[in-house]
Each structure stands twice: as structure tokens, then as C-alpha cells.
Scaffold this motif. Structure first.
Motif: not given
Lengths: 383, 126
Positions: A278-279, A371-373, A375-376, A378-379
Motif C-alpha cells: 500500500r505504501i 499510509e495517511k501519515s 502521504k501527508k 511526503r507532501s
């Protein structure tokens, strides 16, 4: 709404199992005697120590009289290294660079006193380079100390091979088995292990109690002075409730080890698979198969570990960067550094350590939040 | 380890991300030390119209970046250069001693971004 909470830091410490606590309680209240006293209160405490010593010895197939109680594996590690170097004409100690800080710090101190410390190389997975060990064993050494399984990345060493090499050359072999007890098969006789450190609080026992196994016939120096406790080697009133808890925890851990390890291992593999699926851009630290059943350690490219840990903490998830002993300092993981992991991956490593209470639903929740963290972060990452 | 304010800013930074039309960017830190901070500024008539950041780093590095951007927004370049790491620390309500370097990094990132803007405008003039 009850806030969700998932504890995946069992390599830092575990909760005390109910059975363990129940066994300990009387030794705070009715059976509170000092094990050194001659009266019935003392005898009751002494009897409890004997039972526990037997339970703990069984985890590694040692004899009860080869078990010395300490305040934990950190003390055990300090004791054996200082003792070994004083009892041997060689001024040399051989360890790996991925040992626990209690080994590394003690060796740093001994190095300042003029002793020579040699570090055996490890490969990218954290496995000891046996050829390097053999070449280092060509010259005399007082002791070799290599941990059974690494606390950060979970890599399990080929202990049998390492112990044999030392034994053949007559070099004392010690292993820090803190993370490995009940998770890795250890038989100190069959494997020719001379000394071994362990702690209760990694196997659902209380904190502040541990043991050092020393093979009969191996000379060991007095570590704490002022009493005849622990066969005159480690003075101080023995922590009877702690020892009782340690004993019961050890007995339960061994009784249930097969079923616990196979269940936790399948959760571990599920978690590794989910994260890798998933990541994107993740790196599993440590050996994929030769690893502790409860250890998952990943680096997430472009993400710094402490930030990730904090976002997970906001979601009620407890994990760790590096080991609990190093994460409070700014130091980078000495384990990943020794394994030759790239800088940006070292700074982004997270250890999840599963336990008896971990469920598949926990893993699903954690991977979702992870996964959410990631992504956040990395953005907003600069790299 | 961190106070509530630092954690809140870290959780919801106002100035994170790329800045469209930025005419100055400062990058400080390195992977060895574990923090890399980039501050983008949009300067018009010697005033910082907008500022944003992108940071790889710990909680305090991200929070320091955010308050640094917030503090220089609307400021004249000369005034923005007067923002120190102490100001950043104050805006955060303090940082643990071993994390003070993050606020220093933020000050350096502001300076680097403004220097970059000045250099690029000088080039244009030439």
C-alpha cells in the motif's frame, strides 16, 4: 467516542500479564520476608526465589545455580563484560557494532581504560559476517559478545555457529538474549553459550528485574559489594516480588511460545506485506526471514521518523524510532549505520513490535493511519 | 517532550507546500543531521508577500519552518532578516534544548531565501 489505541512497542516493554501480577501480589503483602532471613518469612521468600530460578533456567536449558538475578539485562551486560576483561590476560573484547547501548557504552568505558574493542562487521541485513569474526578470533580475546536477536531490526544471529567458533578457540562467549527469550530457541548447553543476559519486562514480567546466566566453572567477579546474596557475587536484598513475577512470566512464555510465535509471526508477515503493497518507496530494515516474530522495521523515503511517530501517536498508535534507549537522544540509529543503510533511510526508520494482544484489526488500523501519515509528510517534505 | 503549541502547529502547519510564483528559495540542512528545510518567498517591492516551506525533519523542524514563514509574511526584506531563532523559539513557546538547532535552521532558511531572491533580481538587472 473512545479513542482508539494500539500498542506496537512491545520490544520497548510489555504489560505485566495477569497471571504474573497475581503471582507477585502476595510477595508484597503476606509473604514479604527477606530471602536472607532465617525465620519462616525469610524461608518462604527463599523458596519463592528457588522456584523462580528454576523457571528462568528452563527457558535456556541452564541449571538453576547458573542463574544470577540482576536489575535487568543492562546490568547483566555491564557485569559480564567488566568481569571477563578482568579475568583474562588478553585486553581485547570482540562485539558487533549493532549491540545494545549497555554493551556499547561499557565497551567505550573499557576502551578509555586501555582495553581494545574489536567490532565484527554485519551485512546489509544485520547478520554477523562470520568470516570477519573468524579473522578477529585469530588473536586472543577475553570475551565475544553478540546479541541473539537485534532489538531494533529484529535480525536473529546464527548463534550456534558463532558460539561454536568461540568455543573451539577457548574464548568466552556471551549473548544478550533480551529480545530473544521465548521467541528464539536457545539451549545454552547444546549451543555452548558461556553467559547470557535477559530481562523480565520483555516477556510480560515486571520491570527492574533480570538475570545473568553464567556457565558453571566460568570465573565471574563480584559485581556489587555488601552482602552474600546471589552466591556472594551480587549484593543487595533480592527483589522477591520481581523475581517471582519474572519466574512466572518465563514459565508462561515458554508454555505458550509455539502458539504465540506462530500467531504473531503471521501478523508480522501480514503487516510487512500490507505496508509494501500500500505504501510506495519503503524499505524493510533487517533480515526478511531470519527475524524476530514480533519485529517490523521500515524506512519511508522522504519521511523523518520522529515526525511520523508523532502523527501516529496522534492516532493513538505507539511505535518507536530506533530503540527506546536511543530515541530520546538525537543520535542516529547505530544499528542501521552499521548495516550501511543510506542516510535518508536511517532518519526515517520506524519500529513496530507486535505482542500477545495485537490483532489483525490493529494491524489494518495502523497500516491505514501509516499510509495517511506518510502521504501527508511526503507532501511537505523537502526531498 | 514538546509543548501543546508545537504539536498543534506540527499537526496543522499553515504554510506547508509549494509556493506558486516564488522568486526566492533557501535550502538549508542536510541528510546527515537529519533535517532539510526549504523556504520559498514571493517578494514584491522589497516586501514578502507570501512564504511557504517544505521540510524533511522532526516535529520541531516542521513547526519552526511554519512559524518562520508566518513571521516574515508581510515584512519588508530588511525586517524579515531581523527575525532570529529566538523569535522562532518564542513563537513556539519554547523547544527542548536538544531541538534548539531547528529554530536556528529556520532563521538560516529565511536568510538563504532572501539572499537567493536578491541574487536572482540582481542577475535580471544585469
Amino acid at each position: 467516542m473512545i479513542k482508539k489505541s494500539v500498542y506496537l512497542d512491545n520490544a520497548a516493554t510489555t504489560y505485566v500479564a495477569g497471571e504474573v501480577l497475581q503471582a507477585m501480589l502476595p510477595y508484597f503483602t503476606t509473604e514479604f520476608g527477606n530471602a536472607s532471613s532465617v525465620h519462616s518469612f525469610g524461608r518462604s521468600a527463599e523458596k519463592a526465589l528457588a522456584t523462580a530460578r528454576e523457571q528462568i533456567a528452563k527457558t535456556i536449558n541452564a541449571r538453576p545455580e547458573e542463574i544470577y538475578f540482576t536489575s535487568g539485562a543492562t546490568e547483566s551486560n555491564n557485569w559480564i563484560l567488566r568481569s571477563a576483561i578482568q579475568n583474562h590476560p588478553s585486553k581485547r573484547i570482540i562485539i558487533s557494532a549493532t549491540e545494545h547501548p549497555s554493551i556499547l557504552d561499557t565497551c567505550d568505558m573499557l576502551a578509555k581504560q586501555g582495553y581494545k574493542i574489536d567490532y565484527v562487521k554485519v551485512d546489509r541485513d544485520g547478520v554477523i559476517n562470520v568470516a570477519d569474526l573468524i579473522s578477529k578470533l585469530a588473536r586472543p580475546a577475553a570475551i565475544v559478545s553478540i546479541m541473539t536477536a537485534n532489538n531494533e531490526v529484529g535480525t536473529i544471529q546464527y548463534l550456534n555457529t558463532i558460539a561454536n567458533l568461540c568455543h573451539e578457540r577457548g574464548v568466552l562467549f556471551h549473548t544478550d538474549a533480551t529480545q530473544a527469550i521465548s521467541r528464539v530457541f536457545i539451549d545454552v548447553n547444546e549451543m555452548k553459550i558461556d553467559a547470557l543476559s535477559m530481562s523480565a519486562h520483555k516477556i510480560y514480567g515486571p520491570k527492574g528485574i533480570g538475570a545473568l546466566y553464567i556457565k558453571s566453572g566460568v570465573k565471574v567477579n563480584k559485581f556489587i559489594r555488601g552482602g552474600h546474596q546471589e552466591r556472594n557475587l551480587r549484593a543487595g536484598t533480592v527483589n522477591v516480588p520481581g523475581v517471582v513475577g519474572f519466574g512466572v512470566a518465563a514459565a508462561i512464555a515458554m508454555r505458550d511460545s509455539t502458539i504465540n510465535n506462530s500467531r504473531i509471526k503471521s501478523l508480522r508477515d501480514y503487516m510487512i506485506n500490507q505496508i509494501e503493497t500500500r505504501i510506495p518507496d519503503v524499505h524493510l530494515n533487517g533480515h526478511r526471514h531470519q527475524r524476530l516474530a514480533n519485529n517490523v522495521n521500515f524506512s519511508f523515503r522522504g519521511v523523518e521518523g520522529e515526525s511520523l511517530l508523532t502523527l501516529l501517536d496522534f492516532a493513538g498508535i505507539a511505535a518507536s524510532t530506533g530503540s527506546a534507549c536511543t530515541s530520546a537522544t538525537l543520535g542516529r540509529s547505530h544499528v542501521l549505520t552499521a548495516m550501511g543503510v543510506m542516510d535518508e533511510l536511517i532518519n526515517g526508520s520506524i519500529r513496530f513490535s507486535l505482542g500477545r494482544a495485537t490483532t489483525k484489526a490493529d494491524i489494518d488500523y495502523v497500516v491505514g493511519e501509516l499510509e495517511k501519515s506518510v502521504k501527508k509528510l511526503r507532501s511537505i517534505s523537502a526531498i | 517532550m514538546y509543548n501543546e503549541k508545537v504539536l498543534k502547529i506540527f499537526e496543522n502547519p499553515k504554510n506547508a507546500g509549494l509556493l506558486k510564483g516564488a522568486n526566492g528559495v533557501g535550502k538549508v540542512g542536510n541528510m546527515q543531521c537529519g533535517d532539510v528545510m526549504k523556504v520559498y518567498v514571493l517578494v514584491e517591492h522589497d516586501k514578502i508577500k507570501d512564504a511557504k516551506f517544505k521540510t524533511f525533519g522532526c516535529v520541531s523542524a516542521i513547526a519552526s519552518s511554519d512559524v518562520a514563514c508566518e513571521m516574515i509574511k508581510g515584512k519588508h526584506l530588511d525586517d524579515a532578516l531581523k527575525v532570529t531563532n529566538k523569535d522562532v523559539m518564542e513563537a513556539l513557546g519554547g523547544l527542548p534544548p536538544q531541538k534548539v538547532h531547528c529554530s536556528v535552521l529556520a532563521q538560516e532558511a529565511i536568510e538563504a531565501a532572501i539572499t537567493d531572491y536578491k541574487k536572482s533580481t540582481e542577475k535580471k538587472k544585469k
